[in-house]
Design a protein around this motif. Structure first.
Motif, PDB file in Angstrom:
ATOM      1  N   GLY A 356       0.918  -1.268   0.132  1.00  0.00           N
ATOM      2  CA  GLY A 356       0.079   0.035  -0.105  1.00  0.00           C
ATOM      3  C   GLY A 356       0.818   1.257   0.166  1.00  0.00           C
ATOM      4  N   ALA A 357       2.219   1.298  -0.215  1.00  0.00           N
ATOM      5  CA  ALA A 357       2.942   2.586  -0.052  1.00  0.00           C
ATOM      6  C   ALA A 357       2.901   3.165  -1.576  1.00  0.00           C
ATOM      7  N   THR A 358       3.266   4.123  -1.661  1.00  0.00           N
ATOM      8  CA  THR A 358       3.197   5.040  -2.892  1.00  0.00           C
ATOM      9  C   THR A 358       4.625   5.159  -3.472  1.00  0.00           C
ATOM     10  N   ILE A 359       4.972   4.907  -4.523  1.00  0.00           N
ATOM     11  CA  ILE A 359       6.420   5.018  -5.065  1.00  0.00           C
ATOM     12  C   ILE A 359       6.229   6.409  -5.993  1.00  0.00           C
ATOM     13  N   LEU A 360       6.915   7.631  -5.064  1.00  0.00           N
ATOM     14  CA  LEU A 360       6.762   8.813  -5.312  1.00  0.00           C
ATOM     15  C   LEU A 360       7.623   9.134  -6.471  1.00  0.00           C
ATOM     16  N   THR A 378      14.975   6.485  -5.192  1.00  0.00           N
ATOM     17  CA  THR A 378      13.447   6.171  -5.113  1.00  0.00           C
ATOM     18  C   THR A 378      13.157   6.732  -3.609  1.00  0.00           C
ATOM     19  N   ILE A 379      11.958   7.120  -3.860  1.00  0.00           N
ATOM     20  CA  ILE A 379      11.263   8.018  -2.547  1.00  0.00           C
ATOM     21  C   ILE A 379       9.879   7.363  -2.500  1.00  0.00           C
ATOM     22  N   ILE A 380       9.609   6.714  -1.277  1.00  0.00           N
ATOM     23  CA  ILE A 380       8.555   6.091  -1.004  1.00  0.00           C
ATOM     24  C   ILE A 380       7.615   6.734   0.162  1.00  0.00           C
ATOM     25  N   THR A 381       6.393   7.141  -0.129  1.00  0.00           N
ATOM     26  CA  THR A 381       5.727   7.711   0.762  1.00  0.00           C
ATOM     27  C   THR A 381       4.257   6.816   1.087  1.00  0.00           C
ATOM     28  N   VAL A 394      17.516  -2.011   3.503  1.00  0.00           N
ATOM     29  CA  VAL A 394      17.136  -2.411   2.093  1.00  0.00           C
ATOM     30  C   VAL A 394      18.435  -2.476   1.118  1.00  0.00           C
ATOM     31  N   PHE A 395      19.605  -1.594   1.769  1.00  0.00           N
ATOM     32  CA  PHE A 395      20.876  -1.337   0.985  1.00  0.00           C
ATOM     33  C   PHE A 395      20.815  -1.031  -0.460  1.00  0.00           C
ATOM     34  N   GLY A 396      20.126  -0.023  -0.792  1.00  0.00           N
ATOM     35  CA  GLY A 396      19.973   0.300  -2.130  1.00  0.00           C
ATOM     36  C   GLY A 396      19.508   1.811  -2.011  1.00  0.00           C
ATOM     37  N   PRO A 397      19.585   2.419  -3.112  1.00  0.00           N
ATOM     38  CA  PRO A 397      18.992   4.042  -3.116  1.00  0.00           C
ATOM     39  C   PRO A 397      17.408   4.251  -2.798  1.00  0.00           C
ATOM     40  N   VAL A 398      16.995   3.717  -1.546  1.00  0.00           N
ATOM     41  CA  VAL A 398      15.410   3.853  -1.264  1.00  0.00           C
ATOM     42  C   VAL A 398      15.308   4.505   0.072  1.00  0.00           C
ATOM     43  N   LEU A 399      14.613   5.891   0.000  1.00  0.00           N
ATOM     44  CA  LEU A 399      14.262   6.500   1.061  1.00  0.00           C
ATOM     45  C   LEU A 399      12.752   6.332   1.301  1.00  0.00           C
TER      46      LEU A 399
END
Length: 503
Positions: A356-360, A378-381, A394-399
Protein backbone atom coordinates in the motif's frame (compact mmCIF):
# COMPACT_ATOMS: atom_id res chain seq x y z
CA UNK A 1 39.29 2.80 -22.45
CA UNK A 2 39.33 -0.47 -20.51
CA UNK A 3 41.19 -0.50 -17.21
CA UNK A 4 43.45 -3.56 -16.81
CA UNK A 5 42.53 -5.70 -13.82
CA UNK A 6 45.62 -7.09 -12.09
CA UNK A 7 45.71 -10.87 -11.82
CA UNK A 8 46.55 -11.73 -8.22
CA UNK A 9 46.81 -14.80 -6.05
CA UNK A 10 46.28 -15.19 -2.31
CA UNK A 11 48.73 -13.21 -0.19
CA UNK A 12 50.19 -15.46 2.50
CA UNK A 13 53.42 -15.05 4.47
CA UNK A 14 54.53 -12.16 2.29
CA UNK A 15 54.18 -14.09 -0.97
CA UNK A 16 51.60 -14.65 -3.70
CA UNK A 17 50.23 -18.20 -3.62
CA UNK A 18 47.69 -20.03 -5.72
CA UNK A 19 44.78 -21.39 -3.68
CA UNK A 20 45.24 -25.03 -2.73
CA UNK A 21 42.18 -26.12 -4.72
CA UNK A 22 42.93 -23.80 -7.63
CA UNK A 23 39.51 -22.17 -7.67
CA UNK A 24 38.85 -18.63 -8.88
CA UNK A 25 35.81 -16.33 -8.77
CA UNK A 26 34.78 -14.10 -11.71
CA UNK A 27 34.76 -10.31 -11.28
CA UNK A 28 31.60 -8.72 -12.72
CA UNK A 29 31.57 -5.02 -13.56
CA UNK A 30 28.19 -3.88 -12.14
CA UNK A 31 27.96 -1.07 -14.70
CA UNK A 32 28.26 -3.34 -17.74
CA UNK A 33 27.44 -6.82 -16.35
CA UNK A 34 30.60 -8.05 -18.08
CA UNK A 35 33.22 -10.35 -16.60
CA UNK A 36 36.43 -8.34 -16.35
CA UNK A 37 38.74 -10.67 -14.46
CA UNK A 38 38.84 -13.06 -11.53
CA UNK A 39 40.11 -13.45 -7.99
CA UNK A 40 41.43 -16.51 -6.15
CA UNK A 41 39.00 -18.51 -4.01
CA UNK A 42 40.53 -19.58 -0.71
CA UNK A 43 39.29 -22.59 1.22
CA UNK A 44 39.87 -23.97 4.71
CA UNK A 45 43.24 -25.37 3.65
CA UNK A 46 44.47 -21.89 2.67
CA UNK A 47 43.11 -20.47 5.93
CA UNK A 48 45.22 -22.98 7.87
CA UNK A 49 48.38 -21.90 6.05
CA UNK A 50 47.63 -18.19 6.53
CA UNK A 51 46.91 -18.61 10.24
CA UNK A 52 50.18 -20.49 10.73
CA UNK A 53 52.05 -17.70 8.91
CA UNK A 54 50.40 -15.08 11.11
CA UNK A 55 51.26 -17.05 14.28
CA UNK A 56 54.89 -17.32 13.25
CA UNK A 57 55.04 -13.57 12.59
CA UNK A 58 53.48 -12.87 15.99
CA UNK A 59 55.71 -15.24 17.97
CA UNK A 60 58.81 -15.25 15.78
CA UNK A 61 62.00 -16.01 17.72
CA UNK A 62 65.08 -13.81 18.00
CA UNK A 63 63.28 -10.65 19.02
CA UNK A 64 62.04 -9.99 15.49
CA UNK A 65 58.38 -10.68 16.10
CA UNK A 66 55.78 -8.05 15.25
CA UNK A 67 54.10 -8.19 18.66
CA UNK A 68 57.13 -7.08 20.71
CA UNK A 69 58.35 -4.38 18.31
CA UNK A 70 57.96 -0.80 19.49
CA UNK A 71 54.98 1.19 18.35
CA UNK A 72 57.38 3.55 16.60
CA UNK A 73 58.78 0.63 14.60
CA UNK A 74 55.33 -0.48 13.49
CA UNK A 75 54.38 3.12 12.69
CA UNK A 76 57.10 3.31 10.03
CA UNK A 77 55.40 0.54 8.08
CA UNK A 78 51.95 2.09 8.47
CA UNK A 79 53.25 5.41 7.14
CA UNK A 80 54.94 3.69 4.23
CA UNK A 81 51.63 2.01 3.36
CA UNK A 82 49.85 5.38 3.53
CA UNK A 83 52.41 6.97 1.22
CA UNK A 84 52.14 4.18 -1.32
CA UNK A 85 48.33 4.31 -1.23
CA UNK A 86 48.46 8.06 -1.91
CA UNK A 87 50.90 7.49 -4.78
CA UNK A 88 48.54 4.97 -6.36
CA UNK A 89 45.32 6.88 -5.63
CA UNK A 90 44.13 7.43 -9.25
CA UNK A 91 44.56 3.76 -10.14
CA UNK A 92 43.04 2.46 -6.90
CA UNK A 93 40.03 4.76 -7.18
CA UNK A 94 39.28 3.52 -10.71
CA UNK A 95 39.62 -0.11 -9.66
CA UNK A 96 37.25 0.52 -6.76
CA UNK A 97 34.70 2.24 -9.01
CA UNK A 98 34.53 -0.55 -11.57
CA UNK A 99 34.54 -3.28 -8.91
CA UNK A 100 31.70 -2.10 -6.66
CA UNK A 101 29.98 0.60 -8.75
CA UNK A 102 30.94 3.53 -6.55
CA UNK A 103 31.13 6.91 -8.37
CA UNK A 104 34.76 7.73 -9.14
CA UNK A 105 34.82 10.94 -7.08
CA UNK A 106 33.48 9.00 -4.09
CA UNK A 107 36.07 6.28 -4.62
CA UNK A 108 38.86 8.86 -4.73
CA UNK A 109 37.58 10.33 -1.47
CA UNK A 110 37.67 6.84 0.05
CA UNK A 111 41.27 6.28 -1.03
CA UNK A 112 42.26 9.54 0.66
CA UNK A 113 40.55 8.26 3.80
CA UNK A 114 42.45 4.97 3.54
CA UNK A 115 45.77 6.79 3.54
CA UNK A 116 44.58 9.09 6.34
CA UNK A 117 43.52 6.11 8.45
CA UNK A 118 46.93 4.45 8.16
CA UNK A 119 48.57 7.76 9.07
CA UNK A 120 46.32 8.19 12.08
CA UNK A 121 47.03 4.74 13.45
CA UNK A 122 50.74 5.29 12.85
CA UNK A 123 50.44 8.20 15.29
CA UNK A 124 48.49 6.00 17.69
CA UNK A 125 51.14 3.28 17.48
CA UNK A 126 53.89 5.75 18.35
CA UNK A 127 51.94 7.02 21.35
CA UNK A 128 51.53 3.47 22.64
CA UNK A 129 55.17 3.33 23.70
CA UNK A 130 54.64 5.94 26.42
CA UNK A 131 51.23 4.59 27.47
CA UNK A 132 51.94 0.88 27.54
CA UNK A 133 52.34 0.70 31.33
CA UNK A 134 49.75 2.40 33.56
CA UNK A 135 50.36 2.46 37.34
CA UNK A 136 47.37 1.55 39.52
CA UNK A 137 46.93 2.84 43.06
CA UNK A 138 46.13 0.02 45.54
CA UNK A 139 45.31 0.29 49.27
CA UNK A 140 48.20 -1.89 50.55
CA UNK A 141 51.74 -0.42 50.60
CA UNK A 142 53.27 -3.89 50.37
CA UNK A 143 52.06 -4.16 46.76
CA UNK A 144 52.65 -2.28 43.55
CA UNK A 145 50.27 -2.73 40.65
CA UNK A 146 50.26 -1.71 37.02
CA UNK A 147 48.35 -2.49 33.85
CA UNK A 148 49.94 -3.44 30.55
CA UNK A 149 48.15 -3.41 27.21
CA UNK A 150 49.38 -6.16 24.90
CA UNK A 151 48.33 -7.28 21.41
CA UNK A 152 45.72 -10.05 21.44
CA UNK A 153 47.45 -12.26 18.90
CA UNK A 154 46.28 -13.44 15.48
CA UNK A 155 43.08 -11.70 14.38
CA UNK A 156 40.65 -12.49 11.58
CA UNK A 157 39.18 -9.49 9.76
CA UNK A 158 36.09 -10.02 7.60
CA UNK A 159 34.97 -6.97 5.63
CA UNK A 160 32.20 -5.90 3.20
CA UNK A 161 31.95 -4.77 -0.41
CA UNK A 162 30.45 -1.29 -0.11
CA UNK A 163 33.75 0.31 1.00
CA UNK A 164 36.15 -2.45 -0.04
CA UNK A 165 39.52 -0.93 0.83
CA UNK A 166 38.34 1.58 3.43
CA UNK A 167 36.43 -0.93 5.60
CA UNK A 168 39.43 -3.26 5.40
CA UNK A 169 41.68 -0.42 6.51
CA UNK A 170 39.43 0.40 9.48
CA UNK A 171 40.43 -3.03 10.82
CA UNK A 172 43.87 -3.67 9.34
CA UNK A 173 45.42 -0.36 10.47
CA UNK A 174 44.54 -0.61 14.19
CA UNK A 175 45.24 -4.35 14.26
CA UNK A 176 48.75 -3.83 12.93
CA UNK A 177 49.29 -0.74 15.07
CA UNK A 178 48.47 -2.78 18.18
CA UNK A 179 51.04 -5.45 17.36
CA UNK A 180 48.57 -8.10 16.20
CA UNK A 181 49.09 -10.07 13.04
CA UNK A 182 46.10 -10.49 10.76
CA UNK A 183 44.24 -12.45 8.11
CA UNK A 184 41.94 -10.24 6.04
CA UNK A 185 39.00 -11.83 4.21
CA UNK A 186 37.30 -9.18 2.05
CA UNK A 187 33.96 -9.68 0.35
CA UNK A 188 34.15 -11.81 -2.78
CA UNK A 189 31.97 -9.20 -4.53
CA UNK A 190 34.67 -6.50 -4.34
CA UNK A 191 38.19 -7.65 -3.54
CA UNK A 192 40.41 -6.03 -6.18
CA UNK A 193 41.72 -3.13 -4.09
CA UNK A 194 42.27 -5.35 -1.04
CA UNK A 195 44.56 -7.52 -3.16
CA UNK A 196 46.30 -4.33 -4.24
CA UNK A 197 46.79 -3.54 -0.53
CA UNK A 198 48.68 -6.84 -0.39
CA UNK A 199 50.84 -5.64 -3.25
CA UNK A 200 51.48 -2.38 -1.40
CA UNK A 201 52.54 -4.32 1.70
CA UNK A 202 54.90 -6.40 -0.40
CA UNK A 203 56.36 -3.28 -2.03
CA UNK A 204 57.09 -1.52 1.27
CA UNK A 205 58.60 -4.63 2.85
CA UNK A 206 56.05 -5.42 5.55
CA UNK A 207 57.47 -8.45 7.41
CA UNK A 208 56.12 -11.77 6.10
CA UNK A 209 53.00 -13.06 7.80
CA UNK A 210 52.06 -9.79 9.49
CA UNK A 211 49.15 -9.27 7.06
CA UNK A 212 47.72 -12.11 5.00
CA UNK A 213 44.88 -11.54 2.53
CA UNK A 214 42.54 -14.32 1.46
CA UNK A 215 39.79 -13.71 -1.06
CA UNK A 216 36.99 -16.21 -1.34
CA UNK A 217 33.42 -17.11 -0.52
CA UNK A 218 32.00 -16.75 2.98
CA UNK A 219 31.21 -20.43 3.63
CA UNK A 220 34.52 -21.62 2.14
CA UNK A 221 36.92 -19.01 3.56
CA UNK A 222 35.12 -16.74 6.05
CA UNK A 223 33.56 -19.53 8.10
CA UNK A 224 36.82 -21.49 8.58
CA UNK A 225 38.53 -18.26 9.61
CA UNK A 226 35.83 -17.41 12.16
CA UNK A 227 35.96 -20.87 13.72
CA UNK A 228 39.72 -21.43 13.56
CA UNK A 229 41.15 -22.44 16.98
CA UNK A 230 44.35 -20.43 16.48
CA UNK A 231 42.62 -17.15 15.60
CA UNK A 232 42.36 -15.09 18.77
CA UNK A 233 39.74 -12.53 17.70
CA UNK A 234 37.28 -11.89 14.87
CA UNK A 235 36.29 -8.41 13.72
CA UNK A 236 33.43 -8.34 11.23
CA UNK A 237 31.53 -5.72 9.26
CA UNK A 238 28.51 -6.86 7.27
CA UNK A 239 24.93 -8.02 7.57
CA UNK A 240 23.26 -8.83 10.87
CA UNK A 241 22.45 -12.34 9.63
CA UNK A 242 26.08 -13.15 8.85
CA UNK A 243 27.23 -11.45 12.04
CA UNK A 244 24.99 -13.78 14.03
CA UNK A 245 26.61 -16.80 12.37
CA UNK A 246 30.10 -15.49 13.08
CA UNK A 247 29.21 -14.83 16.70
CA UNK A 248 27.87 -18.38 17.02
CA UNK A 249 31.05 -19.87 15.53
CA UNK A 250 33.29 -17.76 17.77
CA UNK A 251 31.24 -18.66 20.83
CA UNK A 252 32.21 -22.32 20.48
CA UNK A 253 35.78 -21.31 21.37
CA UNK A 254 34.81 -18.38 23.64
CA UNK A 255 36.54 -16.13 21.12
CA UNK A 256 36.04 -12.34 21.31
CA UNK A 257 34.27 -10.70 18.39
CA UNK A 258 33.53 -7.17 17.25
CA UNK A 259 30.44 -6.82 15.09
CA UNK A 260 29.53 -3.77 12.98
CA UNK A 261 26.25 -4.81 11.39
CA UNK A 262 23.20 -3.44 9.64
CA UNK A 263 21.04 -0.43 10.26
CA UNK A 264 17.78 1.31 9.47
CA UNK A 265 18.72 4.78 10.61
CA UNK A 266 16.30 7.71 10.95
CA UNK A 267 16.80 11.30 9.88
CA UNK A 268 14.43 13.67 11.72
CA UNK A 269 13.70 16.99 9.99
CA UNK A 270 11.98 19.72 12.00
CA UNK A 271 9.92 22.60 10.68
CA UNK A 272 12.57 25.30 11.18
CA UNK A 273 15.13 23.99 8.68
CA UNK A 274 16.37 25.59 5.48
CA UNK A 275 14.56 23.35 2.99
CA UNK A 276 17.32 23.25 0.37
CA UNK A 277 20.11 22.44 2.85
CA UNK A 278 17.97 19.86 4.59
CA UNK A 279 16.97 18.25 1.28
CA UNK A 280 20.58 17.81 0.23
CA UNK A 281 21.63 16.28 3.55
CA UNK A 282 18.60 13.98 3.45
CA UNK A 283 19.46 12.66 0.01
CA UNK A 284 23.18 12.47 0.77
CA UNK A 285 22.42 10.51 3.93
CA UNK A 286 20.51 7.88 1.99
CA UNK A 287 21.96 7.81 -1.55
CA UNK A 288 25.69 8.16 -0.79
CA UNK A 289 27.53 4.99 -1.88
CA UNK A 290 24.52 4.17 -4.08
CA UNK A 291 22.44 3.67 -0.94
CA UNK A 292 24.66 0.74 0.05
CA UNK A 293 25.77 1.92 3.46
CA UNK A 294 24.92 0.37 6.81
CA UNK A 295 24.38 3.76 8.44
CA UNK A 296 22.16 5.14 5.65
CA UNK A 297 19.53 7.47 7.13
CA UNK A 298 16.89 5.80 5.00
CA UNK A 299 13.88 6.52 7.26
CA UNK A 300 12.89 10.17 6.82
CA UNK A 301 10.75 11.59 9.62
CA UNK A 302 9.54 15.01 8.53
CA UNK A 303 7.43 17.48 10.51
CA UNK A 304 3.93 17.49 9.05
CA UNK A 305 3.85 21.27 8.60
CA UNK A 306 6.60 21.24 5.97
CA UNK A 307 6.14 17.73 4.57
CA UNK A 308 4.50 18.63 1.21
CA UNK A 309 7.04 21.34 0.35
CA UNK A 310 9.99 19.29 1.58
CA UNK A 311 9.03 16.15 -0.34
CA UNK A 312 8.57 18.24 -3.47
CA UNK A 313 12.13 19.53 -2.99
CA UNK A 314 13.42 15.98 -2.62
CA UNK A 315 11.83 14.89 -5.89
CA UNK A 316 13.32 17.84 -7.78
CA UNK A 317 16.76 17.11 -6.36
CA UNK A 318 16.42 13.45 -7.36
CA UNK A 319 15.58 14.43 -10.92
CA UNK A 320 18.95 16.20 -11.17
CA UNK A 321 21.09 13.35 -9.82
CA UNK A 322 23.35 12.05 -12.59
CA UNK A 323 23.05 8.26 -12.88
CA UNK A 324 25.78 6.78 -15.06
CA UNK A 325 28.84 4.61 -15.35
CA UNK A 326 30.85 5.47 -12.22
CA UNK A 327 33.82 6.59 -14.32
CA UNK A 328 31.82 9.32 -16.08
CA UNK A 329 32.49 12.85 -14.89
CA UNK A 330 29.79 14.12 -12.55
CA UNK A 331 28.35 10.70 -11.73
CA UNK A 332 26.49 10.85 -8.42
CA UNK A 333 24.72 7.47 -8.46
CA UNK A 334 26.20 4.29 -9.86
CA UNK A 335 24.87 0.73 -9.95
CA UNK A 336 24.32 -1.52 -6.97
CA UNK A 337 27.03 -4.13 -6.64
CA UNK A 338 25.51 -7.24 -8.21
CA UNK A 339 22.51 -8.79 -9.92
CA UNK A 340 21.55 -10.41 -6.63
CA UNK A 341 21.57 -7.06 -4.87
CA UNK A 342 19.59 -5.49 -7.72
CA UNK A 343 16.91 -8.17 -7.44
CA UNK A 344 16.80 -7.79 -3.65
CA UNK A 345 16.28 -4.02 -3.79
CA UNK A 346 13.65 -4.26 -6.53
CA UNK A 347 11.80 -6.88 -4.48
CA UNK A 348 11.72 -4.49 -1.52
CA UNK A 349 10.20 -1.81 -3.78
CA UNK A 350 7.57 -4.12 -5.28
CA UNK A 351 6.61 -5.42 -1.83
CA UNK A 352 6.18 -1.84 -0.61
CA UNK A 353 3.72 -1.19 -3.46
CA UNK A 354 1.83 -4.40 -2.65
CA UNK A 355 1.56 -3.33 0.98
CA UNK A 356 0.00 0.00 0.00
CA UNK A 357 2.95 2.43 -0.12
CA UNK A 358 3.32 5.01 -2.89
CA UNK A 359 6.44 5.08 -5.09
CA UNK A 360 6.64 8.85 -5.39
CA UNK A 361 9.84 8.87 -7.44
CA UNK A 362 12.08 6.24 -9.03
CA UNK A 363 11.65 2.60 -8.19
CA UNK A 364 12.86 1.34 -11.56
CA UNK A 365 15.83 1.07 -13.89
CA UNK A 366 16.80 4.41 -15.50
CA UNK A 367 15.49 4.44 -19.07
CA UNK A 368 18.82 5.54 -20.57
CA UNK A 369 20.75 2.57 -19.10
CA UNK A 370 19.89 -0.80 -20.59
CA UNK A 371 22.81 -2.64 -18.98
CA UNK A 372 24.15 -2.60 -15.46
CA UNK A 373 22.55 -2.95 -12.06
CA UNK A 374 21.21 0.61 -11.94
CA UNK A 375 18.24 1.69 -9.83
CA UNK A 376 16.79 5.19 -9.82
CA UNK A 377 16.92 7.11 -6.55
CA UNK A 378 13.64 6.07 -4.99
CA UNK A 379 11.31 7.94 -2.62
CA UNK A 380 8.46 6.03 -1.00
CA UNK A 381 5.57 7.68 0.86
CA UNK A 382 2.35 6.51 2.55
CA UNK A 383 4.48 4.16 4.63
CA UNK A 384 3.29 2.52 7.85
CA UNK A 385 5.52 1.25 10.63
CA UNK A 386 4.41 -2.33 9.98
CA UNK A 387 5.68 -2.36 6.38
CA UNK A 388 8.78 -4.33 5.45
CA UNK A 389 10.29 -1.29 3.70
CA UNK A 390 10.15 0.66 6.99
CA UNK A 391 11.51 -2.10 9.20
CA UNK A 392 14.20 -3.88 7.20
CA UNK A 393 17.52 -2.76 5.75
CA UNK A 394 17.29 -2.36 1.96
CA UNK A 395 20.93 -1.51 1.15
CA UNK A 396 20.03 0.40 -1.98
CA UNK A 397 18.97 3.93 -3.03
CA UNK A 398 15.56 3.87 -1.33
CA UNK A 399 14.22 6.54 1.05
CA UNK A 400 11.03 6.01 3.09
CA UNK A 401 9.03 9.03 4.26
CA UNK A 402 6.78 9.42 7.29
CA UNK A 403 5.48 12.53 9.05
CA UNK A 404 5.31 13.43 12.73
CA UNK A 405 3.61 16.19 14.70
CA UNK A 406 5.54 16.42 17.99
CA UNK A 407 9.09 15.94 19.18
CA UNK A 408 7.95 13.07 21.39
CA UNK A 409 6.38 11.31 18.42
CA UNK A 410 9.57 11.79 16.40
CA UNK A 411 11.65 10.17 19.15
CA UNK A 412 9.26 7.23 19.42
CA UNK A 413 9.26 6.61 15.67
CA UNK A 414 13.05 7.02 15.41
CA UNK A 415 13.74 4.45 18.13
CA UNK A 416 11.08 1.98 17.00
CA UNK A 417 13.55 -0.30 15.22
CA UNK A 418 15.61 -3.40 15.91
CA UNK A 419 18.73 -1.50 14.82
CA UNK A 420 20.77 1.16 16.57
CA UNK A 421 23.65 2.31 14.39
CA UNK A 422 23.05 5.94 13.44
CA UNK A 423 20.52 8.77 13.54
CA UNK A 424 20.39 12.36 12.32
CA UNK A 425 18.47 15.43 13.41
CA UNK A 426 18.07 18.61 11.36
CA UNK A 427 16.90 21.76 13.15
CA UNK A 428 18.04 25.30 13.89
CA UNK A 429 17.04 24.82 17.53
CA UNK A 430 20.25 23.46 19.04
CA UNK A 431 18.60 22.76 22.40
CA UNK A 432 16.12 20.53 20.61
CA UNK A 433 18.97 18.86 18.73
CA UNK A 434 20.64 18.15 22.06
CA UNK A 435 17.46 16.56 23.42
CA UNK A 436 17.16 14.39 20.33
CA UNK A 437 20.82 13.42 20.57
CA UNK A 438 20.25 12.14 24.10
CA UNK A 439 17.03 10.37 23.15
CA UNK A 440 18.33 8.46 20.10
CA UNK A 441 19.13 4.81 20.93
CA UNK A 442 22.15 4.58 18.64
CA UNK A 443 25.94 4.67 18.56
CA UNK A 444 26.33 7.59 16.12
CA UNK A 445 24.38 10.87 15.95
CA UNK A 446 24.64 13.54 13.26
CA UNK A 447 23.36 17.04 13.94
CA UNK A 448 22.42 19.11 10.87
CA UNK A 449 24.24 16.65 8.60
CA UNK A 450 24.31 12.93 7.80
CA UNK A 451 27.11 10.42 7.16
CA UNK A 452 30.38 12.33 7.78
CA UNK A 453 32.92 10.03 9.41
CA UNK A 454 36.36 10.72 10.86
CA UNK A 455 38.93 8.08 11.78
CA UNK A 456 39.59 9.83 15.11
CA UNK A 457 36.02 9.20 16.34
CA UNK A 458 34.42 5.86 17.34
CA UNK A 459 32.12 4.05 14.91
CA UNK A 460 29.60 1.39 15.89
CA UNK A 461 26.12 0.78 17.20
CA UNK A 462 23.86 -1.07 19.59
CA UNK A 463 20.90 -3.45 19.45
CA UNK A 464 21.06 -5.54 16.24
CA UNK A 465 23.59 -3.15 14.75
CA UNK A 466 26.29 -4.94 16.74
CA UNK A 467 28.75 -4.07 19.47
CA UNK A 468 32.31 -2.82 19.82
CA UNK A 469 33.75 0.15 18.01
CA UNK A 470 35.96 0.77 15.00
CA UNK A 471 38.24 3.81 14.67
CA UNK A 472 39.85 6.13 17.17
CA UNK A 473 41.39 4.84 20.39
CA UNK A 474 38.33 2.60 20.71
CA UNK A 475 39.27 0.84 17.48
CA UNK A 476 42.75 0.11 18.80
CA UNK A 477 41.32 -1.34 22.02
CA UNK A 478 39.64 -4.08 19.95
CA UNK A 479 43.04 -5.67 19.45
CA UNK A 480 44.58 -5.24 22.90
CA UNK A 481 44.52 -7.45 25.97
CA UNK A 482 44.59 -5.67 29.35
CA UNK A 483 46.98 -7.45 31.71
CA UNK A 484 47.22 -6.68 35.43
CA UNK A 485 50.68 -7.07 37.02
CA UNK A 486 50.85 -7.02 40.83
CA UNK A 487 54.20 -7.19 42.68
CA UNK A 488 54.87 -7.80 46.37
CA UNK A 489 57.54 -5.22 47.28
CA UNK A 490 57.84 -5.59 51.07
CA UNK A 491 60.93 -7.16 52.70
CA UNK A 492 58.69 -8.78 55.31
CA UNK A 493 57.41 -12.31 55.03
CA UNK A 494 53.76 -12.56 54.13
CA UNK A 495 53.26 -14.54 57.31
CA UNK A 496 49.85 -16.04 56.64
CA UNK A 497 50.88 -19.54 57.71
CA UNK A 498 53.74 -18.73 60.11
CA UNK A 499 52.26 -15.93 62.20
CA UNK A 500 49.80 -16.74 65.00
CA UNK A 501 46.15 -16.16 64.34
CA UNK A 502 44.93 -12.67 65.18
CA UNK A 503 41.27 -13.66 65.32
Amino acid sequence: MAIPIPTRQLFIDGEWREPIKGKRIPIINPSTEQTIGDIPAATAEDVDIAVEAARKAFFRNGGKDWSSATGAHRAKYLRAIAAKITERKPELAKLEAIDCGKPLEEAAWDIDDVAGCFEYFADVAENMDSKQVTPISVPMEAFKCHVVKEPLGVVGLITPWNYPLLMATWKVAPALASGCTAILKPSEMASITCLELANVCKDIGLPPGVLNILTGLGPEAGAPLASHPHVDKIAFTGSSATGSKIMTAAAQLVKPVTLELGGKSPIVVFEDVDLDKAAEWTLFGCFWTNGQICSATSRLLIHESIAPAFVEKLVKWCENIKISDPLEEGCRLGPVVSSGQYDKVMKFISTAKEEGATILHGGARPQHLEKGFFIQPTIITDVTTSMQIWKEEVFGPVLCVKTFSTEEEAVELANDTQYGLGAAVLSQDLARCERMTKAFQVGIVWVNCSQPCFCQAPWGGKKRSGFGRDLGEWGLDNYLNVKQVTTYVSNDAWGWYTAPSKM
